[in-house]
Design an enzyme around this catalytic site. Structure first.
Site, PDB file in Angstrom:
ATOM      1  N   GLU A   1     -14.544  36.563  -5.732  1.00 15.13           N
ATOM      2  CA  GLU A   1     -13.312  35.936  -5.307  1.00 15.13           C
ATOM      3  C   GLU A   1     -12.668  34.965  -6.238  1.00 15.13           C
ATOM      4  O   GLU A   1     -13.287  34.145  -6.762  1.00 15.13           O
ATOM      5  CB  GLU A   1     -13.484  35.033  -4.002  1.00 15.13           C
ATOM      6  CG  GLU A   1     -12.657  35.716  -2.922  1.00 15.13           C
ATOM      7  CD  GLU A   1     -11.478  35.986  -2.668  1.00 15.13           C
ATOM      8  OE1 GLU A   1     -10.666  36.115  -3.625  1.00 15.13           O
ATOM      9  OE2 GLU A   1     -10.957  35.885  -1.384  1.00 15.13           O
TER      10      GLU A   1
ATOM     11  N   VAL B   1      -1.711  27.282  -8.595  1.00 12.43           N
ATOM     12  CA  VAL B   1      -2.047  27.634 -10.107  1.00 12.43           C
ATOM     13  C   VAL B   1      -1.871  28.993 -10.448  1.00 12.43           C
ATOM     14  O   VAL B   1      -1.999  29.878  -9.728  1.00 12.43           O
ATOM     15  CB  VAL B   1      -3.736  27.038 -10.391  1.00 12.43           C
ATOM     16  CG1 VAL B   1      -3.715  25.477 -10.037  1.00 12.43           C
ATOM     17  CG2 VAL B   1      -4.624  27.878  -9.344  1.00 12.43           C
TER      18      VAL B   1
ATOM     19  N   ASP C   1      -8.450  29.523  -0.635  1.00 11.25           N
ATOM     20  CA  ASP C   1      -7.504  28.367  -0.360  1.00 11.25           C
ATOM     21  C   ASP C   1      -7.516  28.117   1.233  1.00 11.25           C
ATOM     22  O   ASP C   1      -8.255  27.231   1.602  1.00 11.25           O
ATOM     23  CB  ASP C   1      -5.818  28.864  -0.555  1.00 11.25           C
ATOM     24  CG  ASP C   1      -4.926  28.022  -0.485  1.00 11.25           C
ATOM     25  OD1 ASP C   1      -5.191  26.555   0.025  1.00 11.25           O
ATOM     26  OD2 ASP C   1      -3.852  28.308  -0.613  1.00 11.25           O
TER      27      ASP C   1
ATOM     28  N   ARG D   1      -0.580  36.480 -14.925  1.00 10.74           N
ATOM     29  CA  ARG D   1      -2.085  36.996 -14.717  1.00 10.74           C
ATOM     30  C   ARG D   1      -2.803  36.938 -15.919  1.00 10.74           C
ATOM     31  O   ARG D   1      -3.856  36.633 -15.981  1.00 10.74           O
ATOM     32  CB  ARG D   1      -2.050  38.272 -13.948  1.00 10.74           C
ATOM     33  CG  ARG D   1      -1.407  38.432 -12.532  1.00 10.74           C
ATOM     34  CD  ARG D   1      -1.880  39.640 -11.935  1.00 10.74           C
ATOM     35  NE  ARG D   1      -1.229  39.938 -10.607  1.00 10.74           N
ATOM     36  CZ  ARG D   1      -1.369  39.594  -9.425  1.00 10.74           C
ATOM     37  NH1 ARG D   1      -2.393  38.611  -9.291  1.00 10.74           N
ATOM     38  NH2 ARG D   1      -0.704  39.864  -8.462  1.00 10.74           N
TER      39      ARG D   1
HETATM   40  P1  IMP Z   1      -6.450  32.019   1.303  1.00  5.53           P
HETATM   41  O1  IMP Z   1      -6.525  33.204   2.554  1.00  5.53           O
HETATM   42  O2  IMP Z   1      -5.775  30.855   1.782  1.00  5.53           O
HETATM   43  O3  IMP Z   1      -7.876  31.481   1.136  1.00  5.53           O
HETATM   44  O4  IMP Z   1      -5.901  32.723   0.128  1.00  5.53           O
HETATM   45  C1  IMP Z   1      -6.613  33.524  -0.752  1.00  5.53           C
HETATM   46  C2  IMP Z   1      -5.790  34.279  -1.719  1.00  5.53           C
HETATM   47  O5  IMP Z   1      -4.279  33.527  -1.764  1.00  5.53           O
HETATM   48  C3  IMP Z   1      -6.252  34.350  -3.167  1.00  5.53           C
HETATM   49  O6  IMP Z   1      -7.123  35.207  -3.214  1.00  5.53           O
HETATM   50  C4  IMP Z   1      -4.917  34.387  -4.036  1.00  5.53           C
HETATM   51  O7  IMP Z   1      -4.574  35.663  -4.049  1.00  5.53           O
HETATM   52  C5  IMP Z   1      -4.018  33.773  -3.064  1.00  5.53           C
HETATM   53  N1  IMP Z   1      -3.715  32.297  -3.619  1.00  5.53           N
HETATM   54  C6  IMP Z   1      -4.119  30.953  -2.938  1.00  5.53           C
HETATM   55  N2  IMP Z   1      -3.819  29.796  -3.782  1.00  5.53           N
HETATM   56  C7  IMP Z   1      -3.379  30.424  -4.976  1.00  5.53           C
HETATM   57  C8  IMP Z   1      -2.635  29.805  -6.125  1.00  5.53           C
HETATM   58  O8  IMP Z   1      -2.903  28.688  -6.329  1.00  5.53           O
HETATM   59  N3  IMP Z   1      -2.505  30.578  -7.095  1.00  5.53           N
HETATM   60  C9  IMP Z   1      -2.046  31.815  -7.001  1.00  5.53           C
HETATM   61  N4  IMP Z   1      -2.618  32.818  -5.799  1.00  5.53           N
HETATM   62  C10 IMP Z   1      -3.147  32.031  -4.664  1.00  5.53           C
END
Ligand code: IMP
Length: 201
Positions: free
Chosen positions: A119, A173, A123, A185
């Site tokens: 991963e 980020v 977040d 990217r």
């Molecule tokens: P989660 O389900 O909230 O944990 O989000 C995970 C996904 O959100 C990651 O795999 C990223 O694709 C995207 N994501 C979360 N935070 C960021 C960030 O700061 N920058 C870019 N993509 C993010």
């Protein structure tokens, strides 16, 4: 295990079309390389008794980390097979229930395999907790997570991330596979964008 020193501010390297859009570097290219190698060494050691591991990455964000991690794993003596999934992205169909939409499924059966989820960033942890349930339902022998980056909220979620590269502040980020509106990217480090980027039309 993670690394809080990542938050030390560093100068933005010159070069690249993106340099003028980056406010500051959160994790430099050198520290990323060192950390990826360290994570791969740990995984290689912990999975030493298994003939190979099946790496599962989530597109698109994990593609850079996956490429570097798989090569580092090979240098540390572990065979890896590589699979990618694509699931609906952040802010769209990721709901509070953690239900996501599969855009590209696994190409093969993972029954009985030792799966390592690669991963880019955790977040809220919703994507990952969904993925772990999904992979579990496909009868993997084990499912372990290696996450390069983790934000503070993730630490409070019930999701078991065995290997973490860097704990970073709660900021958006980009770089090393992570995008803003499908850009950045290819940035070789993890950085924060200037506020002006978000107000551009
Ligand atoms: P989660 O389900 O909230 O944990 O989000 C995970 C996904 O959100 C990651 O795999 C990223 O694709 C995207 N994501 C979360 N935070 C960021 C960030 O700061 N920058 C870019 N993509 C993010």
């Amino acid at each position: 295990m993670s690394d809080m020193q990542a938050v030390e501010e560093q100068a933005v390297p010159a070069g690249g079309w993106y340099a003028e859009d980056i406010e500051r570097v959160v994790v430099s290219e050198r520290r990323l390389a060192e950390k990826v190698d360290e994570l791969a060494a740990q995984v290689a050691r912990d999975f030493a008794e298994h003939e190979s591991v099946l790496l599962v990455g989530v597109l698109k964000g994990a593609f850079v980390f996956m490429a570097d991690f798989a090569r580092a794993l090979g240098r540390h003596g572990r065979h890896a097979e590589i699979e990618f999934m694509a699931i609906s992205s952040y802010g769209q169909a990721v709901t509070s229930s953690g239900v996501v939409r599969i855009l590209k499924d696994l190409d093969r059966d993972i029954g009985g395999r030792h799966v390592v989820v690669v991963e880019d960033i955790v977040d809220s942890g919703l994507t990952l907790s969904w993925l772990l349930r999904y992979l579990g339902s496909r009868s993997a022998a084990s499912v372990t997570v290696v996450a390069l980056l983790r934000k503070p909220e993730a630490a409070t979620v019930e999701v078991d991330v065995r290997y973490v590269g860097f704990d970073i502040p709660n900021e958006f980020v980009v770089g090393y596979g992570l995008d803003y509106a499908e850009r950045y990217r290819e940035v070789p480090y993890i950085g924060v964008l200037k506020p002006s980027v978000y107000t551009r039309s």
